[in-house]
Design a protein around this motif. Structure first.
Motif, PDB file in Angstrom:
ATOM      1  N   UNK A  43      56.357  64.646  35.953  1.00 46.70           N
ATOM      2  CA  UNK A  43      56.221  63.441  35.102  1.00 46.70           C
ATOM      3  C   UNK A  43      55.563  63.723  33.760  1.00 46.70           C
ATOM      4  N   UNK A  44      54.574  64.631  33.735  1.00 47.62           N
ATOM      5  CA  UNK A  44      53.899  64.957  32.470  1.00 47.62           C
ATOM      6  C   UNK A  44      54.856  65.634  31.492  1.00 47.62           C
ATOM      7  N   UNK A  45      55.695  66.530  32.030  1.00 49.50           N
ATOM      8  CA  UNK A  45      56.644  67.228  31.160  1.00 49.50           C
ATOM      9  C   UNK A  45      57.741  66.272  30.691  1.00 49.50           C
ATOM     10  N   UNK A  46      58.128  65.335  31.546  1.00 45.05           N
ATOM     11  CA  UNK A  46      59.096  64.316  31.110  1.00 45.05           C
ATOM     12  C   UNK A  46      58.552  63.543  29.903  1.00 45.05           C
ATOM     13  N   UNK A  47      57.283  63.150  29.988  1.00 44.17           N
ATOM     14  CA  UNK A  47      56.676  62.415  28.869  1.00 44.17           C
ATOM     15  C   UNK A  47      56.638  63.279  27.610  1.00 44.17           C
ATOM     16  N   UNK A  48      56.344  64.554  27.809  1.00 50.34           N
ATOM     17  CA  UNK A  48      56.297  65.484  26.679  1.00 50.34           C
ATOM     18  C   UNK A  48      57.661  65.604  26.006  1.00 50.34           C
ATOM     19  N   UNK A  59      62.398  75.375  24.183  1.00 51.63           N
ATOM     20  CA  UNK A  59      61.626  74.998  25.370  1.00 51.63           C
ATOM     21  C   UNK A  59      61.753  76.090  26.436  1.00 51.63           C
ATOM     22  N   UNK A  60      60.652  76.335  27.157  1.00 52.56           N
ATOM     23  CA  UNK A  60      60.684  77.187  28.347  1.00 52.56           C
ATOM     24  C   UNK A  60      59.892  76.504  29.446  1.00 52.56           C
ATOM     25  N   UNK A  61      60.515  76.325  30.598  1.00 51.45           N
ATOM     26  CA  UNK A  61      59.853  75.718  31.761  1.00 51.45           C
ATOM     27  C   UNK A  61      59.358  76.820  32.693  1.00 51.45           C
ATOM     28  N   UNK A  62      58.066  76.775  33.053  1.00 49.69           N
ATOM     29  CA  UNK A  62      57.502  77.646  34.098  1.00 49.69           C
ATOM     30  C   UNK A  62      57.332  76.799  35.354  1.00 49.69           C
ATOM     31  N   UNK A  63      57.865  77.268  36.464  1.00 51.00           N
ATOM     32  CA  UNK A  63      57.811  76.460  37.685  1.00 51.00           C
ATOM     33  C   UNK A  63      57.783  77.328  38.941  1.00 51.00           C
ATOM     34  N   UNK A 104      66.491  52.987  33.609  1.00 52.55           N
ATOM     35  CA  UNK A 104      65.033  52.906  33.539  1.00 52.55           C
ATOM     36  C   UNK A 104      64.287  54.057  34.178  1.00 52.55           C
ATOM     37  N   UNK A 105      65.003  54.980  34.804  1.00 50.66           N
ATOM     38  CA  UNK A 105      64.371  56.163  35.396  1.00 50.66           C
ATOM     39  C   UNK A 105      65.027  57.401  34.773  1.00 50.66           C
ATOM     40  N   UNK A 106      64.677  57.707  33.503  1.00 48.72           N
ATOM     41  CA  UNK A 106      65.440  58.706  32.737  1.00 48.72           C
ATOM     42  C   UNK A 106      65.523  60.070  33.411  1.00 48.72           C
ATOM     43  N   UNK A 107      66.687  60.691  33.226  1.00 46.60           N
ATOM     44  CA  UNK A 107      66.896  62.066  33.673  1.00 46.60           C
ATOM     45  C   UNK A 107      66.801  62.981  32.463  1.00 46.60           C
ATOM     46  N   UNK A 108      66.055  64.069  32.615  1.00 49.59           N
ATOM     47  CA  UNK A 108      65.825  65.025  31.532  1.00 49.59           C
ATOM     48  C   UNK A 108      66.328  66.401  31.957  1.00 49.59           C
ATOM     49  N   UNK A 109      67.040  67.050  31.053  1.00 50.06           N
ATOM     50  CA  UNK A 109      67.501  68.422  31.284  1.00 50.06           C
ATOM     51  C   UNK A 109      67.217  69.263  30.044  1.00 50.06           C
ATOM     52  N   UNK A 110      66.707  70.480  30.250  1.00 51.62           N
ATOM     53  CA  UNK A 110      66.721  71.473  29.176  1.00 51.62           C
ATOM     54  C   UNK A 110      67.831  72.461  29.514  1.00 51.62           C
ATOM     55  N   UNK A 111      68.459  73.018  28.474  1.00 52.91           N
ATOM     56  CA  UNK A 111      69.680  73.778  28.736  1.00 52.91           C
ATOM     57  C   UNK A 111      69.883  74.910  27.749  1.00 52.91           C
ATOM     58  N   UNK A 112      70.655  75.896  28.177  1.00 55.29           N
ATOM     59  CA  UNK A 112      71.127  76.946  27.269  1.00 55.29           C
ATOM     60  C   UNK A 112      72.485  76.588  26.688  1.00 55.29           C
ATOM     61  N   UNK A 113      73.070  75.467  27.140  1.00 53.51           N
ATOM     62  CA  UNK A 113      74.457  75.137  26.801  1.00 53.51           C
ATOM     63  C   UNK A 113      74.544  74.055  25.739  1.00 53.51           C
ATOM     64  N   UNK A 114      75.391  74.296  24.747  1.00 48.95           N
ATOM     65  CA  UNK A 114      75.794  73.254  23.809  1.00 48.95           C
ATOM     66  C   UNK A 114      77.048  72.575  24.335  1.00 48.95           C
ATOM     67  N   UNK A 115      77.445  71.479  23.685  1.00 50.47           N
ATOM     68  CA  UNK A 115      78.706  70.829  24.036  1.00 50.47           C
ATOM     69  C   UNK A 115      79.829  71.493  23.237  1.00 50.47           C
ATOM     70  N   UNK A 116      80.058  72.759  23.563  1.00 53.64           N
ATOM     71  CA  UNK A 116      81.160  73.528  22.990  1.00 53.64           C
ATOM     72  C   UNK A 116      82.013  74.020  24.151  1.00 53.64           C
ATOM     73  N   UNK A 149      50.458  75.692  41.177  1.00 50.94           N
ATOM     74  CA  UNK A 149      49.899  74.350  41.356  1.00 50.94           C
ATOM     75  C   UNK A 149      50.709  73.280  40.629  1.00 50.94           C
ATOM     76  N   UNK A 150      51.295  73.617  39.489  1.00 51.18           N
ATOM     77  CA  UNK A 150      52.087  72.628  38.737  1.00 51.18           C
ATOM     78  C   UNK A 150      53.007  73.316  37.737  1.00 51.18           C
ATOM     79  N   UNK A 151      54.003  72.564  37.255  1.00 50.84           N
ATOM     80  CA  UNK A 151      54.923  73.078  36.242  1.00 50.84           C
ATOM     81  C   UNK A 151      54.268  73.013  34.865  1.00 50.84           C
ATOM     82  N   UNK A 152      54.688  73.933  33.990  1.00 47.74           N
ATOM     83  CA  UNK A 152      54.222  73.932  32.603  1.00 47.74           C
ATOM     84  C   UNK A 152      55.422  74.080  31.679  1.00 47.74           C
TER      85      UNK A 152
END
Length: 695
Positions: free
Chosen positions: A636-641, A476-480, A607-619, A343-346
């Motif tokens: 949108x809820x997870x973006x706010x979080x 962070x872990x995203x369930x989707x 004004x419309x931010x992009x969010x990414x979670x990642x396993x990668x560092x800038x190395x 029903x939704x992402x967590x």
């Protein structure tokens, strides 16, 4: 050119040593509970061991290959760097011993006494003699090195007591008057032995001192006038040598490489600075220690990493107050997780929230008749892994299970090999990565048959699927059930099996083919937005920032006027706040109760931010030589979080240190009320839970 290199970047190794100095600051901080301070001292020591096994060893190889390494090392020659590292470590070690002395004195005020062999009373002596005979003596390895033609090969990071015996004139056992022996401190016995209490007083003796107390018992067949014992330790190059024998499986090769690590080239020799010169010279000569090795005078005790396991003696008041990991609002561990995720992402943010959700996801998939396949990447498994157990259970229930397991996850190879063999026996399909690339991404996709169609359920994480580290690493872990995300995770698994086909992705950013360009473009877009009068900004939370090209890109954005906020836990080769280069960049580092581990990338995007979670560092390794996944967040809820949690971390003025060219680890101070981000994050999630329950 050389001056330009040295003025643009901080050296990676020296920056890492400054990170470890921040760990030592936690041991020094009197506001940290006393036994936790000891444990931070253990973490500091353990970190240093790994640094010498890997990074120092790498620089040493550059020197031995006759190369300078000036540009790749950020403006310092490899030979000068080895010397600077050694001097820095000697200084830090001296500081750590001073910190240990302070903590020991504070423990005494709390009626906890760490005593040595000279302070043992009659009752304790009786206990020690019995304990030595029952527990220590059977595990003890004692080597009479004076009598050996060839000096024994000492174990990597093993602690040894170097014994010097001055024999009596009438002794006829040895040709020499002075004889040497080595006693290996057993790793199978707790380093801290709790002695009988005396009223409210608690007593602990270190295993090293218990053995010192028992020297007469160990060497009772010899006639000696004098006997002394001083601790030594050797650290070896931990690089795995993987042979090219095509007839042997990759699993066998890695297993052999791990066993061979204990005989790697020595890179650091640490000794008790009270040792006599004659014994020290004997050891250095026999062990063939060279001037490219780091020779470090230390204290009476080595392997202080063992302080990570210092007993709490029932004194919970000397530990951090335990916080129970919270549930995710709306996602119950009692019902079907897959139904809720449909029903939704967590988003899970461990350890503030419970890692049990990851295990529950897999356990549910293992027994759900509708689930047909499970695919997962594994980088570091816990020694007792419910993740592995769930995957084996899934096979027993007729699921097709594919596991990409990274056998070269440094220092965790042994656990991974053990589980790989077990899973392979049970019928799990194993993939051992891609030639020349480590698989570092953390992803899982499950295919479930619903109304005659396959639907995909996924989770993507910034951290390892490891129950042990999930208690102390923030991730962070995203369930989707987003079909676009699930489809592209599936493509990554296709790439594991057919490496010559480079897949295309519209949502995930995948290394090694796309990550560098994708983040370059995202940074460049912020530059263009700023030039066009649109809102711009870059906020990144990373473990490490060391790739020079990526740093240059951030410098370019800063010069263009883009405001950049960086939270970098460890290595940071970028120099912030330099006029004309990085005046729009601020960097902080947070070291506290938990290890900061998530990678979060936020781009303002007009004004419309992009969010990414990642396993990668800038190395460079994460961008070019590993398989990594950066996952966009669409809910949108997870973006706010994510926005909230970044801001809470950024506002930290208790445990945040300012990163600057001074490399002095100055705490960030301002006029705002005290804000300790890790404590505030727990309260943030507690409040979210209360709000959800009230509705």
């Amino acid at each position: 050119m050389n001056k330009e290199v040295s003025n643009r970047y901080l050296n990676r190794e020296l920056s890492w040593l400054q990170f470890n100095a921040r760990v030592l600051q936690e041991a020094e901080d009197i506001s940290v509970p006393l036994i936790e301070r000891l444990r931070f001292l253990g973490i500091f020591s353990n970190n240093l061991d790994e640094f010498f096994k890997v990074r120092y060893a790498t620089i040493r190889r550059i020197v031995e290959a006759g190369r300078e390494g000036f540009n790749v090392l950020g403006g310092i020659t490899a030979k000068d760097l080895l010397e600077t590292i050694t001097q820095t470590v000697i200084s830090q070690q001296a500081n750590s011993m001073s910190v240990l002395s302070d903590i020991t004195q504070e423990l005494q005020k709390e009626n906890i006494h760490i005593i040595d062999e000279t302070q043992v009373n009659e009752e304790q002596a009786e206990f020690i003699n019995s304990y030595f005979i029952r527990n220590v003596s059977p595990a003890l390895a004692t080597i009479m090195v004076s009598e050996l033609e060839e000096f024994p090969e000492l174990k990597d990071s093993g602690a040894y007591l170097a014994i010097r015996m001055l024999m009596k004139p009438n002794d006829e056992t040895f040709e020499q008057r002075i004889n040497y022996a080595l006693i290996e401190i057993p790793r199978v016995i707790d380093r801290f032995v709790v002695l009988p209490s005396s009223g409210e007083k608690k007593f602990i003796i270190m295993l090293d001192d218990l053995i010192r107390f028992s020297l007469g018992n160990i060497f009772n067949i010899f006639e000696y006038e004098e006997i002394t014992a001083h601790m030594i330790k050797i650290t070896r190059d931990a690089e795995l040598d993987i042979d090219s024998d095509l007839s042997r499986s990759f699993l066998e090769k890695i297993s052999k490489g791990v066993k061979g690590r204990s005989s790697g080239v020595p890179v650091r020799f640490v000794y008790d600075k009270e040792i006599d010169n004659e014994t020290l010279a004997f050891l250095l000569t026999k062990m063939d220690i060279h001037d490219t090795d780091s020779i470090i005078p230390g204290g009476r005790y080595h392997n202080r990493r063992d302080y990570m396991g210092f007993p709490d003696l029932g004194r919970k008041d000397l530990l951090y107050e335990p916080k129970t990991p919270l549930p995710i609002p709306g996602l119950s561990l009692q019902g079907s997780m897959l139904d809720e995720i449909s029903k939704k992402d967590y988003l899970l943010y461990s350890p503030y929230q419970s890692f049990a959700y990851v295990v529950k996801f897999l356990r549910e998939a293992a027994i759900d008749p509708k689930v047909k396949t499970i695919k997962i990447t594994i980088y570091r498994l816990a020694s007792i892994s419910h993740i592995a157990g769930s995957l084996i259970n899934a096979v027993k229930n007729g699921k097709e299970v594919t596991v990409q397991i990274e056998l070269q996850a440094r220092f965790d190879e042994a656990a991974n090999i053990r589980y790989a063999e077990q899973m392979q026996t049970e019928g799990v399909k194993l993939i051992f990565g891609v030639t020349g690339l480590k698989v570092h991404c953390k992803a899982c996709v499950v295919e479930r048959l619903e109304s005659q169609k396959l639907r995909r359920y996924s989770f993507i994480s910034t951290g390892n699927f490891n129950e042990s580290t999930a208690r102390i690493y923030t991730d962070y872990t995203l369930f989707t059930a987003n079909p676009k995300i699930g489809k592209e995770i599936n493509k990554v698994f296709d790439f594991f099996e057919v490496n010559y086909q480079v897949k295309k992705y519209r949502h995930l950013i995948v290394s090694p083919h796309y990550t560098r360009n994708a983040f370059n473009n995202l940074i460049q877009q912020e530059v263009e937005n700023h030039k066009n009068g649109l809102s711009s900004g870059i906020r990144l939370k990373l473990n490490s920032l060391s790739d020079f090209k990526m740093i240059d890109k951030l410098y370019d954005a800063s010069r263009a006027g883009v405001k950049i906020q960086l939270i970098v836990r460890g290595i940071c080769c970028l120099i912030p706040g330099v006029e004309g280069m990085s005046e729009n960049i601020e960097v902080i580092s947070i070291v506290d109760k938990f290890l900061e581990h998530p990678r979060l990338y936020i781009f303002e995007n007009a004004g419309d931010p992009k969010y990414y979670i990642s396993s990668a560092d800038f190395m460079s390794r994460n961008l070019d030589r590993r398989v990594e996944i950066s996952c966009p967040i669409y809910d949108p809820d997870i973006k706010r979080e994510l926005e909230d949690t970044f801001q809470i971390s950024w506002n930290d003025n208790v445990k945040a240190r300012v990163i600057s060219d001074k490399q002095d680890n100055a705490y960030r101070k301002n006029d705002k009320p005290p804000a300790r981000s890790q404590f505030e994050l727990y309260d943030y999630y507690l409040n979210k839970l209360k709000e959800f329950d009230s509705h």
